[in-house]
Motif scaffolding. Structure first.
Motif, PDB file in Angstrom:
ATOM      1  N   GLY A   1     -20.436 -67.231 -37.465  1.00  0.00           N
ATOM      2  CA  GLY A   1     -19.190 -67.674 -36.856  1.00  0.00           C
ATOM      3  C   GLY A   1     -18.534 -66.524 -36.121  1.00  0.00           C
ATOM      4  O   GLY A   1     -18.613 -65.372 -36.543  1.00  0.00           O
ATOM      5  N   ARG A   2     -17.886 -66.831 -35.008  1.00  0.00           N
ATOM      6  CA  ARG A   2     -17.183 -65.816 -34.223  1.00  0.00           C
ATOM      7  C   ARG A   2     -15.830 -65.565 -34.873  1.00  0.00           C
ATOM      8  O   ARG A   2     -15.031 -66.486 -35.039  1.00  0.00           O
TER       9      ARG A   2
ATOM     10  N   VAL B   1     -18.456 -60.763 -35.829  1.00  0.00           N
ATOM     11  CA  VAL B   1     -19.291 -61.899 -36.206  1.00  0.00           C
ATOM     12  C   VAL B   1     -19.272 -62.049 -37.720  1.00  0.00           C
ATOM     13  O   VAL B   1     -19.446 -61.077 -38.448  1.00  0.00           O
ATOM     14  N   GLY B   2     -19.072 -63.276 -38.193  1.00  0.00           N
ATOM     15  CA  GLY B   2     -19.103 -63.557 -39.621  1.00  0.00           C
ATOM     16  C   GLY B   2     -20.440 -64.169 -39.997  1.00  0.00           C
ATOM     17  O   GLY B   2     -21.034 -64.921 -39.220  1.00  0.00           O
TER      18      GLY B   2
ATOM     19  N   GLY C   1     -17.147 -66.768 -49.464  1.00  0.00           N
ATOM     20  CA  GLY C   1     -16.854 -65.564 -48.693  1.00  0.00           C
ATOM     21  C   GLY C   1     -17.886 -65.338 -47.598  1.00  0.00           C
ATOM     22  O   GLY C   1     -18.843 -66.095 -47.452  1.00  0.00           O
ATOM     23  N   HIS C   2     -17.656 -64.293 -46.819  1.00  0.00           N
ATOM     24  CA  HIS C   2     -18.567 -63.989 -45.723  1.00  0.00           C
ATOM     25  C   HIS C   2     -18.598 -62.487 -45.459  1.00  0.00           C
ATOM     26  O   HIS C   2     -17.720 -61.749 -45.886  1.00  0.00           O
ATOM     27  N   LEU C   3     -19.619 -62.082 -44.772  1.00  0.00           N
ATOM     28  CA  LEU C   3     -19.785 -60.703 -44.328  1.00  0.00           C
ATOM     29  C   LEU C   3     -19.295 -60.632 -42.897  1.00  0.00           C
ATOM     30  O   LEU C   3     -19.623 -61.505 -42.087  1.00  0.00           O
ATOM     31  N   THR C   4     -18.493 -59.630 -42.563  1.00  0.00           N
ATOM     32  CA  THR C   4     -18.018 -59.464 -41.198  1.00  0.00           C
ATOM     33  C   THR C   4     -18.668 -58.237 -40.587  1.00  0.00           C
ATOM     34  O   THR C   4     -18.620 -57.149 -41.169  1.00  0.00           O
ATOM     35  N   LEU C   5     -19.278 -58.413 -39.430  1.00  0.00           N
ATOM     36  CA  LEU C   5     -19.915 -57.329 -38.692  1.00  0.00           C
ATOM     37  C   LEU C   5     -19.256 -57.200 -37.327  1.00  0.00           C
ATOM     38  O   LEU C   5     -18.873 -58.210 -36.722  1.00  0.00           O
TER      39      LEU C   5
END
Length: 62
Positions: free
Chosen positions: A23-24, A29-30, A40-44
């Motif tokens: 996801g943007r 980018v998630g 939860g998610h990782l954010t880059l």
């Protein structure tokens, strides 16, 4: 702003054991587990995500 998560077109469907969604997000980018969307998610950053994609293409693990 609601995030629109997208699953890979290479996913084999609902029962796929190994699938992530992207996801943007404002900071980049998630990435999250499609089976646990509330986990939860990782954010880059965009640069980090681009580097990850390059490593995947080359089959390298950092």
């Amino acid at each position: 702003m609601a995030v629109q998560w997208r699953k890979s077109t290479h996913s084999s469907g609902v029962n796929d054991e190994h699938c992530v969604e992207l996801g943007r997000l404002a900071p980049g980018v998630g990435e999250r587990d499609s089976k646990d969307p509330d986990g939860g998610h990782l954010t880059l950053s965009v640069a980090q995500f681009a580097g990850l994609i390059e490593q995947v293409k080359q089959h390298r693990v950092p």
